[in-house]
Scaffold this motif. Structure first.
Motif, PDB file in Angstrom:
ATOM      1  N   ARG A  75     -48.430 -45.026  75.093  1.00 24.52           N
ATOM      2  CA  ARG A  75     -48.320 -46.500  75.106  1.00 24.52           C
ATOM      3  C   ARG A  75     -47.870 -47.031  76.471  1.00 24.52           C
ATOM      4  O   ARG A  75     -48.380 -48.049  76.944  1.00 24.52           O
ATOM      5  N   LEU A 131     -53.948 -35.935  67.577  1.00 29.77           N
ATOM      6  CA  LEU A 131     -54.839 -35.909  66.406  1.00 29.77           C
ATOM      7  C   LEU A 131     -55.396 -34.524  66.093  1.00 29.77           C
ATOM      8  O   LEU A 131     -56.067 -34.345  65.076  1.00 29.77           O
ATOM      9  N   MET A 189     -46.488 -40.728  71.248  1.00 26.93           N
ATOM     10  CA  MET A 189     -47.033 -42.066  70.959  1.00 26.93           C
ATOM     11  C   MET A 189     -46.548 -43.052  72.022  1.00 26.93           C
ATOM     12  O   MET A 189     -47.321 -43.861  72.536  1.00 26.93           O
ATOM     13  N   ASP A 249     -58.688 -35.661  60.779  1.00 27.41           N
ATOM     14  CA  ASP A 249     -57.784 -35.323  61.878  1.00 27.41           C
ATOM     15  C   ASP A 249     -56.392 -35.000  61.317  1.00 27.41           C
ATOM     16  O   ASP A 249     -56.193 -34.967  60.097  1.00 27.41           O
ATOM     17  N   ALA A 300     -47.811 -49.535  64.319  1.00 26.65           N
ATOM     18  CA  ALA A 300     -48.250 -48.241  63.788  1.00 26.65           C
ATOM     19  C   ALA A 300     -47.142 -47.195  63.928  1.00 26.65           C
ATOM     20  O   ALA A 300     -46.979 -46.323  63.071  1.00 26.65           O
ATOM     21  N   THR A 301     -46.370 -47.286  65.000  1.00 31.17           N
ATOM     22  CA  THR A 301     -45.286 -46.315  65.193  1.00 31.17           C
ATOM     23  C   THR A 301     -44.197 -46.520  64.137  1.00 31.17           C
ATOM     24  O   THR A 301     -43.660 -45.559  63.586  1.00 31.17           O
ATOM     25  N   PHE A 357     -53.633 -36.627  61.063  1.00 35.19           N
ATOM     26  CA  PHE A 357     -53.015 -37.630  60.189  1.00 35.19           C
ATOM     27  C   PHE A 357     -53.779 -37.750  58.872  1.00 35.19           C
ATOM     28  O   PHE A 357     -53.191 -37.895  57.810  1.00 35.19           O
ATOM     29  N   ASP A 396     -56.787 -51.855  68.807  1.00 31.32           N
ATOM     30  CA  ASP A 396     -56.829 -51.147  67.541  1.00 31.32           C
ATOM     31  C   ASP A 396     -55.531 -50.338  67.445  1.00 31.32           C
ATOM     32  O   ASP A 396     -55.425 -49.277  68.052  1.00 31.32           O
ATOM     33  N   ARG A 397     -54.544 -50.879  66.779  1.00 34.39           N
ATOM     34  CA  ARG A 397     -53.175 -50.361  66.600  1.00 34.39           C
ATOM     35  C   ARG A 397     -52.310 -50.624  67.832  1.00 34.39           C
ATOM     36  O   ARG A 397     -52.760 -50.525  68.971  1.00 34.39           O
ATOM     37  N   PHE A 398     -51.028 -50.922  67.551  1.00 34.83           N
ATOM     38  CA  PHE A 398     -50.031 -51.009  68.615  1.00 34.83           C
ATOM     39  C   PHE A 398     -48.707 -50.556  68.012  1.00 34.83           C
ATOM     40  O   PHE A 398     -48.714 -49.715  67.107  1.00 34.83           O
ATOM     41  N   GLU A 454     -55.549 -45.534  57.059  1.00 33.85           N
ATOM     42  CA  GLU A 454     -56.883 -44.953  57.187  1.00 33.85           C
ATOM     43  C   GLU A 454     -57.824 -45.586  56.159  1.00 33.85           C
ATOM     44  O   GLU A 454     -57.445 -45.805  55.005  1.00 33.85           O
ATOM     45  N   LYS A 485     -60.845 -51.042  59.887  1.00 33.21           N
ATOM     46  CA  LYS A 485     -60.479 -51.582  61.212  1.00 33.21           C
ATOM     47  C   LYS A 485     -61.651 -51.601  62.188  1.00 33.21           C
ATOM     48  O   LYS A 485     -61.849 -52.589  62.889  1.00 33.21           O
ATOM     49  N   TYR A 488     -45.996 -45.332  60.703  1.00 33.24           N
ATOM     50  CA  TYR A 488     -46.285 -43.895  60.538  1.00 33.24           C
ATOM     51  C   TYR A 488     -45.073 -43.020  60.845  1.00 33.24           C
ATOM     52  O   TYR A 488     -44.708 -42.154  60.054  1.00 33.24           O
ATOM     53  N   GLN A 489     -44.465 -43.222  62.034  1.00 34.21           N
ATOM     54  CA  GLN A 489     -43.344 -42.351  62.396  1.00 34.21           C
ATOM     55  C   GLN A 489     -42.050 -42.832  61.722  1.00 34.21           C
ATOM     56  O   GLN A 489     -41.216 -42.027  61.335  1.00 34.21           O
TER      57      GLN A 489
HETATM   58  P1  TMP Z   1     -57.021 -44.319  64.428  1.00 35.11           P
HETATM   59  O1  TMP Z   1     -57.619 -43.229  63.644  1.00 35.11           O
HETATM   60  O2  TMP Z   1     -56.877 -45.582  63.671  1.00 35.11           O
HETATM   61  O3  TMP Z   1     -57.626 -44.479  65.759  1.00 35.11           O
HETATM   62  O4  TMP Z   1     -55.479 -43.887  64.718  1.00 35.11           O
HETATM   63  C1  TMP Z   1     -55.139 -42.624  65.036  1.00 35.11           C
HETATM   64  C2  TMP Z   1     -54.021 -42.114  64.178  1.00 35.11           C
HETATM   65  O5  TMP Z   1     -52.783 -42.214  64.890  1.00 35.11           O
HETATM   66  C3  TMP Z   1     -53.814 -42.814  62.843  1.00 35.11           C
HETATM   67  O6  TMP Z   1     -53.733 -41.834  61.844  1.00 35.11           O
HETATM   68  C4  TMP Z   1     -52.463 -43.480  62.976  1.00 35.11           C
HETATM   69  C5  TMP Z   1     -51.758 -42.671  64.041  1.00 35.11           C
HETATM   70  N1  TMP Z   1     -50.775 -43.421  64.825  1.00 35.11           N
HETATM   71  C6  TMP Z   1     -49.422 -43.184  64.631  1.00 35.11           C
HETATM   72  O7  TMP Z   1     -49.057 -42.357  63.810  1.00 35.11           O
HETATM   73  N2  TMP Z   1     -48.520 -43.870  65.390  1.00 35.11           N
HETATM   74  C7  TMP Z   1     -48.887 -44.784  66.346  1.00 35.11           C
HETATM   75  O8  TMP Z   1     -48.037 -45.370  67.015  1.00 35.11           O
HETATM   76  C8  TMP Z   1     -50.304 -45.016  66.533  1.00 35.11           C
HETATM   77  C9  TMP Z   1     -50.750 -45.992  67.576  1.00 35.11           C
HETATM   78  C10 TMP Z   1     -51.200 -44.315  65.765  1.00 35.11           C
END
Ligand code: TMP
Length: 207
Positions: free
Chosen positions: A74, A54, A70, A153, A100-101, A155, A95-97, A12, A16, A104-105
């Motif tokens: 996808r 979110l 997620m 949000d 990110a999983t 996250f 914007d993310r693929f 965050e 981006k 984050y996960q």
């Molecule tokens: P964004 O705010 O950059 O649009 O992304 C939304 C949120 O989702 C951000 O906090 C990261 C999270 N995220 C995951 O946790 N796992 C994922 O696979 C993706 C694509 C996003």
């Protein structure tokens, strides 16, 4: 001509959104037909799933539910938007693929990375970005920018420890995939970051 797939990653507040616009403009001035999209999201169904993911009024979602949602988003996105565009020779900037999983996960929530590998294989098979730009910022910069934005949000409400794990995860992913993932110092000025991004885009354009 074969389509190219670029993903943009970062914690965050890494800038981006600003850089996404720059990437689209730059590719278009090079006469490339570009599809700009995001995850989770990018289709009507996937955007609905995003809303659930979110929603900060749902703080107690199980991490496996989060992971599966997620991937559900996808699958829909890849089948309806990304793959068809690539098949038509368009470039896709997302914007993310899936990194990110993992970040984050996997690294953040500490879900076993092998389980994520399994779901990735099941959901999207071999599809991978040609280039992933990781905009790296320190936790201080990230927290500062997120706080200034307000309206957090689900996250963005996570603690700094979570973000430390996610950032370290992204850096590990970049380290382990040097041919695909370019880590870019995004603490500098917008222009400095754009210069670094342009170098990477030029490499791809000249391949
Ligand atoms: P964004 O705010 O950059 O649009 O992304 C939304 C949120 O989702 C951000 O906090 C990261 C999270 N995220 C995951 O946790 N796992 C994922 O696979 C993706 C694509 C996003």
């Amino acid at each position: 001509m074969k389509g190219r797939f670029i993903s943009l990653e970062g914690i965050e507040g890494s800038g981006k959104s600003t850089q996404l616009n720059f990437i689209i403009d730059y590719l278009q001035t090079n006469n490339i037909e570009v599809v700009s999209t995001r995850e989770p999201g990018g289709t009507l169904v996937s955007e609905k799933i995003r809303d659930v993911l979110l929603d900060d009024k749902l703080p107690s979602m199980h991490m496996d539910t989060e992971l599966l949602l997620m991937f559900a988003a996808r699958v829909e996105h890849v089948k309806a938007v990304i793959q068809p565009a690539l098949d038509l020779g368009k470039w896709v900037v997302c914007d993310r693929f899936y990194d990110a999983t993992y970040a984050y996960q996997g690294y953040g929530r500490e879900i076993d990375l092998k389980r994520i590998d399994m779901l990735k294989d099941f959901s999207i098979g071999e599809l991978a970005p040609d280039l992933t730009l990781l905009l790296d910022v320190t936790l201080d910069v990230s927290m500062d920018r997120v706080t200034k934005r307000g309206n957090k949000d689900r996250f963005e409400n996570e603690k700094i420890d979570f973000y430390k794990k996610v950032r370290d995860g992204y850096l590990a992913i970049a380290h382990n995939n040097p041919d695909r993932v370019a880590s870019i110092d995004a603490t500098g000025s917008i222009e400095q970051v754009q210069t670094a991004i342009r170098i990477k885009l030029d490499e791809l354009l000249n391949e």
